[in-house]
Motif scaffolding. Structure first.
Motif, PDB file in Angstrom:
ATOM      1  N   ARG A 131     -58.936  -8.876  -7.860  1.00 56.08           N
ATOM      2  CA  ARG A 131     -58.569 -10.268  -8.687  1.00 56.08           C
ATOM      3  C   ARG A 131     -58.656 -11.169  -8.976  1.00 56.08           C
ATOM      4  NH1 ARG A 131     -52.478  -8.494  -5.050  1.00 56.08           N
ATOM      5  NH2 ARG A 131     -52.502  -6.379  -5.980  1.00 56.08           N
ATOM      6  N   GLU A 132     -60.546 -11.281  -8.884  1.00 47.46           N
ATOM      7  CA  GLU A 132     -60.740 -12.289  -9.138  1.00 47.46           C
ATOM      8  C   GLU A 132     -61.633 -12.622 -10.133  1.00 47.46           C
ATOM      9  OE1 GLU A 132     -62.411 -14.042  -5.282  1.00 47.46           O
ATOM     10  OE2 GLU A 132     -63.544 -12.774  -5.757  1.00 47.46           O
ATOM     11  N   ILE A 133     -62.350 -13.893 -11.075  1.00 47.38           N
ATOM     12  CA  ILE A 133     -63.011 -13.317 -12.198  1.00 47.38           C
ATOM     13  C   ILE A 133     -64.470 -14.094 -12.123  1.00 47.38           C
ATOM     14  CG2 ILE A 133     -60.958 -13.127 -14.187  1.00 47.38           C
ATOM     15  CD1 ILE A 133     -60.593 -15.568 -14.548  1.00 47.38           C
ATOM     16  N   LEU A 134     -65.094 -13.200 -12.621  1.00 50.97           N
ATOM     17  CA  LEU A 134     -66.590 -14.449 -13.151  1.00 50.97           C
ATOM     18  C   LEU A 134     -66.679 -14.747 -13.901  1.00 50.97           C
ATOM     19  CD1 LEU A 134     -68.638 -14.776 -11.472  1.00 50.97           C
ATOM     20  CD2 LEU A 134     -70.444 -13.202 -13.246  1.00 50.97           C
ATOM     21  N   VAL A 135     -66.985 -16.032 -13.881  1.00 49.36           N
ATOM     22  CA  VAL A 135     -66.930 -16.964 -15.650  1.00 49.36           C
ATOM     23  C   VAL A 135     -68.113 -17.831 -15.604  1.00 49.36           C
ATOM     24  CG1 VAL A 135     -66.234 -19.486 -16.966  1.00 49.36           C
ATOM     25  CG2 VAL A 135     -64.676 -18.019 -15.636  1.00 49.36           C
ATOM     26  N   ARG A 136     -68.920 -18.110 -16.406  1.00 58.70           N
ATOM     27  CA  ARG A 136     -70.110 -18.769 -17.332  1.00 58.70           C
ATOM     28  C   ARG A 136     -69.698 -19.610 -17.724  1.00 58.70           C
ATOM     29  NH1 ARG A 136     -74.711 -16.340 -20.096  1.00 58.70           N
ATOM     30  NH2 ARG A 136     -74.379 -13.784 -19.371  1.00 58.70           N
ATOM     31  N   ILE A 137     -70.049 -20.708 -17.017  1.00 61.23           N
ATOM     32  CA  ILE A 137     -69.936 -21.884 -17.126  1.00 61.23           C
ATOM     33  C   ILE A 137     -70.597 -22.329 -18.345  1.00 61.23           C
ATOM     34  CG2 ILE A 137     -69.703 -24.062 -16.552  1.00 61.23           C
ATOM     35  CD1 ILE A 137     -68.077 -21.930 -15.205  1.00 61.23           C
ATOM     36  N   MET A 138     -70.056 -22.699 -19.648  1.00 64.11           N
ATOM     37  CA  MET A 138     -70.521 -23.373 -20.693  1.00 64.11           C
ATOM     38  C   MET A 138     -70.684 -24.595 -20.816  1.00 64.11           C
ATOM     39  SD  MET A 138     -71.768 -20.128 -21.719  1.00 64.11           S
ATOM     40  CE  MET A 138     -71.784 -21.208 -24.045  1.00 64.11           C
ATOM     41  N   ALA A 139     -69.919 -25.614 -20.702  1.00 64.92           N
ATOM     42  CA  ALA A 139     -69.941 -27.531 -19.839  1.00 64.92           C
ATOM     43  C   ALA A 139     -69.373 -27.557 -19.051  1.00 64.92           C
ATOM     44  CB  ALA A 139     -69.052 -27.868 -21.142  1.00 64.92           C
ATOM     45  N   SER A 140     -70.314 -28.550 -18.634  1.00 60.79           N
ATOM     46  CA  SER A 140     -69.241 -29.038 -17.317  1.00 60.79           C
ATOM     47  C   SER A 140     -69.617 -30.546 -16.995  1.00 60.79           C
ATOM     48  CB  SER A 140     -69.732 -28.418 -15.529  1.00 60.79           C
ATOM     49  OG  SER A 140     -69.933 -29.071 -14.765  1.00 60.79           O
ATOM     50  N   GLY A 141     -68.277 -31.093 -16.506  1.00 58.68           N
ATOM     51  CA  GLY A 141     -68.522 -32.843 -16.741  1.00 58.68           C
ATOM     52  C   GLY A 141     -68.580 -33.720 -15.247  1.00 58.68           C
ATOM     53  N   ILE A 142     -69.608 -34.588 -15.215  1.00 60.12           N
ATOM     54  CA  ILE A 142     -69.941 -34.959 -14.110  1.00 60.12           C
ATOM     55  C   ILE A 142     -68.819 -36.529 -13.798  1.00 60.12           C
ATOM     56  CG2 ILE A 142     -70.872 -37.040 -12.760  1.00 60.12           C
ATOM     57  CD1 ILE A 142     -73.545 -36.132 -14.117  1.00 60.12           C
ATOM     58  N   CYS A 143     -67.819 -35.700 -12.471  1.00 54.73           N
ATOM     59  CA  CYS A 143     -66.875 -36.691 -12.293  1.00 54.73           C
ATOM     60  C   CYS A 143     -66.687 -38.362 -12.164  1.00 54.73           C
ATOM     61  CB  CYS A 143     -65.900 -36.196 -11.629  1.00 54.73           C
ATOM     62  SG  CYS A 143     -64.847 -36.907 -10.466  1.00 54.73           S
ATOM     63  N   GLY A 144     -66.454 -38.828 -11.836  1.00 62.06           N
ATOM     64  CA  GLY A 144     -66.969 -40.121 -10.838  1.00 62.06           C
ATOM     65  C   GLY A 144     -66.822 -40.467  -9.417  1.00 62.06           C
TER      66      GLY A 144
ATOM     67  N   PHE B 105     -65.352 -25.698 -26.157  1.00 60.64           N
ATOM     68  CA  PHE B 105     -65.522 -25.839 -23.990  1.00 60.64           C
ATOM     69  C   PHE B 105     -65.734 -27.332 -23.745  1.00 60.64           C
ATOM     70  CE2 PHE B 105     -67.137 -21.520 -25.083  1.00 60.64           C
ATOM     71  CZ  PHE B 105     -66.092 -21.189 -24.198  1.00 60.64           C
ATOM     72  N   GLU B 106     -66.781 -28.836 -24.698  1.00 62.16           N
ATOM     73  CA  GLU B 106     -66.923 -29.470 -24.223  1.00 62.16           C
ATOM     74  C   GLU B 106     -65.011 -30.554 -24.197  1.00 62.16           C
ATOM     75  OE1 GLU B 106     -71.100 -30.939 -26.018  1.00 62.16           O
ATOM     76  OE2 GLU B 106     -69.203 -31.213 -27.199  1.00 62.16           O
TER      77      GLU B 106
ATOM     78  N   ILE C 240     -67.613 -38.938 -25.135  1.00 60.20           N
ATOM     79  CA  ILE C 240     -68.772 -38.164 -24.849  1.00 60.20           C
ATOM     80  C   ILE C 240     -70.410 -38.828 -24.830  1.00 60.20           C
ATOM     81  CG2 ILE C 240     -70.967 -36.518 -24.331  1.00 60.20           C
ATOM     82  CD1 ILE C 240     -68.526 -34.340 -25.359  1.00 60.20           C
ATOM     83  N   SER C 241     -71.226 -39.176 -23.770  1.00 56.78           N
ATOM     84  CA  SER C 241     -71.979 -40.020 -24.374  1.00 56.78           C
ATOM     85  C   SER C 241     -73.645 -39.511 -23.702  1.00 56.78           C
ATOM     86  CB  SER C 241     -72.180 -41.536 -23.429  1.00 56.78           C
ATOM     87  OG  SER C 241     -72.545 -41.428 -22.164  1.00 56.78           O
ATOM     88  N   HIS C 242     -73.653 -38.526 -23.300  1.00 52.61           N
ATOM     89  CA  HIS C 242     -74.186 -37.580 -22.673  1.00 52.61           C
ATOM     90  C   HIS C 242     -74.195 -36.010 -22.958  1.00 52.61           C
ATOM     91  CE1 HIS C 242     -75.604 -41.624 -21.852  1.00 52.61           C
ATOM     92  NE2 HIS C 242     -76.958 -41.046 -21.876  1.00 52.61           N
ATOM     93  N   ARG C 243     -75.557 -35.265 -23.405  1.00 51.72           N
ATOM     94  CA  ARG C 243     -75.349 -34.234 -23.096  1.00 51.72           C
ATOM     95  C   ARG C 243     -76.624 -33.629 -22.561  1.00 51.72           C
ATOM     96  NH1 ARG C 243     -72.768 -35.015 -27.819  1.00 51.72           N
ATOM     97  NH2 ARG C 243     -69.970 -34.108 -27.890  1.00 51.72           N
TER      98      ARG C 243
END
Length: 342
Positions: free
Chosen positions: A25-38, A137-138, A310-313
């Motif tokens: 009952r789980e899923i596997l996700v291919r991550i396309m965008a991931s932000g840095i949190c403070g 995704f962004e 978004i300032s940097h990718r």
């Protein structure tokens, strides 16, 4: 797969790990965008659990769905949140989901700064949203941080057209300014110690900006028809800002303590003035289901231009550079990793 593993702010290593195996009952996700949190660069907060995977502002494709999964299928575009509540404890039943012990114990594996993540069943059920085609995704990587701001404003009972003062113009502050503007706030004011961020505050909706070192009560009154701020959001962990908030809130106003200070940090609380003025104080941590859904709707309907923040990718191999940018709080605002790029 490649995973960025946090040892400390100056030691983040790209390591090779097996792609996680998922349950029925789980899923596997291919991550396309991931932000840095403070919070990712708060070393005093993160170092106690190092080494570990970080990253919780994520979106991507469902790569694989468990045999008993019903909600999602391979190829679905999804947003994930790492912390989800039980919905049955006394805190959840009172609407205080972010005080739930389950919420603080849940996570996905190994963290969003990776090419793939395994999403446990409870996160699939209560923390995964199908993305409309109109949301990139962004943009989706902003759902979690925006939801935290949405929750804070709701708990603190923000009521348009109250005038707003945001103390700190990092990404949480900018999201607060943009949300206040979207919701129909009156005059919006903001502070920071960084002149570049003051320019960004004006870009995203602040009518007046002030350097944090100024005599803020006087400057707020000058800019606001002789009145102090009806709604004050503290989005920096600097103890001085917490005291400034109490000095700058109008009689009967509201103060939202959104950002954490380091453990042990204290301020001299003006008890008499606080009692006399009748202001209310609210703290807020995290986000839960309704907040996430509301944030997605704000983004979907283009009520806030999050992509412009978004300032940097960066590629995953540039993770150390990204952490340095966010920790130094110079010219960066929102740094997004693209884990599929090495």
């Amino acid at each position: 797969m490649k995973v960025a593993v946090y040892y400390n702010n100056n030691d983040i290593r790209i390591e090779e790990r097996p792609v996680p195996k998922i349950g029925h009952r789980e899923i596997l996700v291919r991550i396309m965008a991931s932000g840095i949190c403070g919070s990712d660069v708060m070393e005093w907060y993160r170092i106690k659990t190092a080494p570990r995977g970080l990253g919780h502002e994520v979106a991507g494709f469902v790569e694989e769905a468990g045999a008993e999964g019903r909600r999602f299928k391979k190829g679905d575009r999804v947003f994930l949140t790492h912390h989800v509540p039980c919905l049955t404890c006394r805190w959840c039943l009172k609407g205080l989901q972010t005080s739930c012990e389950t919420l603080h114990a849940t996570n996905f594996d190994p963290g969003g700064f990776a090419q793939f993540v395994r999403v446990p069943e409870i996160n699939v059920e209560r923390g995964t949203l199908l993305l409309p085609d109109s949301v990139s995704f962004e943009e989706a990587s902003f759902i979690e941080p925006l939801a935290c701001v949405v929750r804070g404003f709701r708990l603190a009972r923000f009521t348009p057209p109250e005038n707003v003062l945001v103390l700190g113009s990092g990404i949480a502050g900018i999201l607060s300014i943009a949300l206040a503007h979207s919701l129909g706030a009156g005059r919006i004011m903001a502070t920071d110690i960084n002149k570049h961020r003051l320019l960004l505050a004006k870009k995203f909706g602040a009518e007046r900006v002030f350097e944090a070192q100024e005599d803020l009560p006087s400057r707020i009154a000058e800019a606001n028809d002789g009145r102090l701020a009806e709604f004050v959001a503290v989005t920096t962990g600097a103890p001085e800002a917490f005291l400034q908030a109490l000095q700058c809130v109008d009689r009967g106003g509201k103060v939202l303590f959104f950002a954490p200070a380091k453990p042990g940090a204290q301020i001299a609380f003006p008890l008499f003035e606080f009692w006399k003025n009748g202001a209310s104080l609210t703290s807020s941590y995290g986000a839960a289901g309704k907040d996430l859904a509301d944030a997605l709707e704000l983004i979907r309907h283009k009520r806030m231009s999050v992509q412009a923040m978004i300032s940097h990718r960066l590629s995953l191999s540039e993770v150390q550079e990204g952490f340095k940018m966010v920790a130094e709080a110079g010219q960066s605002l929102k740094v997004i990793f693209e884990p599929q790029k090495i």
